[in-house]
Scaffold this active site. Sequence first.
Site, mmCIF file in Angstrom:
data_model
loop_
_atom_site.group_PDB
_atom_site.id
_atom_site.type_symbol
_atom_site.label_atom_id
_atom_site.label_comp_id
_atom_site.label_asym_id
_atom_site.label_seq_id
_atom_site.Cartn_x
_atom_site.Cartn_y
_atom_site.Cartn_z
ATOM 1 C CB SER A 11 -0.941 0.010 1.210
ATOM 2 O OG SER A 11 -0.206 -0.034 2.427
ATOM 3 N N GLY A 13 5.258 3.071 0.182
ATOM 4 C CA GLY A 13 6.693 2.893 0.232
ATOM 5 C C GLY A 13 7.262 1.984 -0.841
ATOM 6 C CB ILE A 14 10.001 -0.528 -0.657
ATOM 7 C CG1 ILE A 14 11.137 0.420 -0.240
ATOM 8 C CG2 ILE A 14 10.552 -1.635 -1.561
ATOM 9 C CD1 ILE A 14 12.218 -0.255 0.585
ATOM 10 N NE ARG A 34 -1.408 -3.421 9.276
ATOM 11 C CZ ARG A 34 -1.095 -2.671 10.335
ATOM 12 N NH1 ARG A 34 -1.698 -2.880 11.488
ATOM 13 N NH2 ARG A 34 -0.190 -1.721 10.248
ATOM 14 C CG ASP A 59 -2.128 -8.301 10.734
ATOM 15 O OD1 ASP A 59 -0.906 -8.430 10.515
ATOM 16 O OD2 ASP A 59 -2.573 -7.917 11.829
ATOM 17 C CB ALA A 87 4.177 -6.396 5.173
ATOM 18 C CB SER A 138 17.158 -3.287 6.349
ATOM 19 O OG SER A 138 17.778 -2.181 6.961
ATOM 20 C CE1 TYR A 151 12.155 -2.477 9.469
ATOM 21 C CE2 TYR A 151 14.491 -1.975 9.694
ATOM 22 C CZ TYR A 151 13.387 -2.216 8.903
ATOM 23 O OH TYR A 151 13.513 -2.217 7.527
ATOM 24 C CE LYS A 155 13.292 -5.361 7.347
ATOM 25 N NZ LYS A 155 12.560 -5.957 6.202
#
Length: 335
Positions: A11, A13-14, A34, A59, A87, A138, A151, A155
């Site tokens: 939905s 951004g990347i 979502r 989700d 996501a 990332s 985060y 990752k």
Amino acid sequence: MTRISVVTGASAGIGRAVARRLAARGDAVALLARGEEGLEGAADDVRRAGGTALPLEVDVADFAAVDAAADRIEKELGPIELWVNNAFSSVFAPFAEIEMDEFARTTEVTYLGYVHGTRAALSRMQPRDRGAIVQVGSALAYRGIPLQSAYCGAKHAVQGFTESLRVELLHERSNVHVTMVQMPAVNTPQFRWVLSRLGRNAQPVPPIYQPEVAARAVLYAADHPRRREYWVGGSTALTLAANAVAPGLLDRYLARSGYDGQQTDERRDPDQPANLWSPADGPGGRDAGAHGAFDEDAKSRSLQLWASQHHGLLASVAGGVLAGAGAVWAATRTR
């Protein structure tokens, strides 16, 4: 023949930029996210670019929902050939200020969401013995930074999970491939809707890249999934190299610079939306699109991405240069 592709976190951004690029080459794109407004905007983007869109409110922390979405995709569009896990959610705060349910939720979305998407894709790709899975990663999959412990942990987990799975697929001589694309700081809307307890507005650590740079990398990886991973941005390469050579020095550098470097000079709006538990672009929200608030500072190209895609050519050129230099040196020694 139309390829059936799936993008989670589509939905904004990347994910939004990836969906647009897939559609531009004619893919049918299933969009998982979502946020209602963002999904509708992404679906419109895909259709305008000439692709077929299937927006699905999902989700990714709920495996049953992800698996059901995969069933629907195969019934309505056809066999899934590409699955892009993208996501995520996060919390900007020192670890001691993150509630444990917030930490768990970040892990469920940002790590287990990738596990769920990968399982849904594999269970359909493996019997057909074909397909590609791209994990949007990332530089923080290798190098933790302050204020993003949840985060970074997620990752890192994605990185370890993907390595394990890759080895299993190699053992099985499978024609299903999994690769990872390690991203730099990207100009996405997340910095205005991720849950934050910082005093000032969050920002990506410069240098910042546009989401289209990330999208180009994802599509290249999708077309060349035998390569284990790709690095995007010189900052990613420098960070990973520094972490491998002198992690202690990098610890101290980040301790000094990592707090201010992730915040602008503007005070954070205490009423800023947070998408950890519910989408920021749901009913009453707005479609954020692919770009964040840092267009003026963001780069639209990455030399490191080109180098990552052409490492074989660069190695050959370097080998040729070294061989030529060796020949010249040998010739001078015989005179």
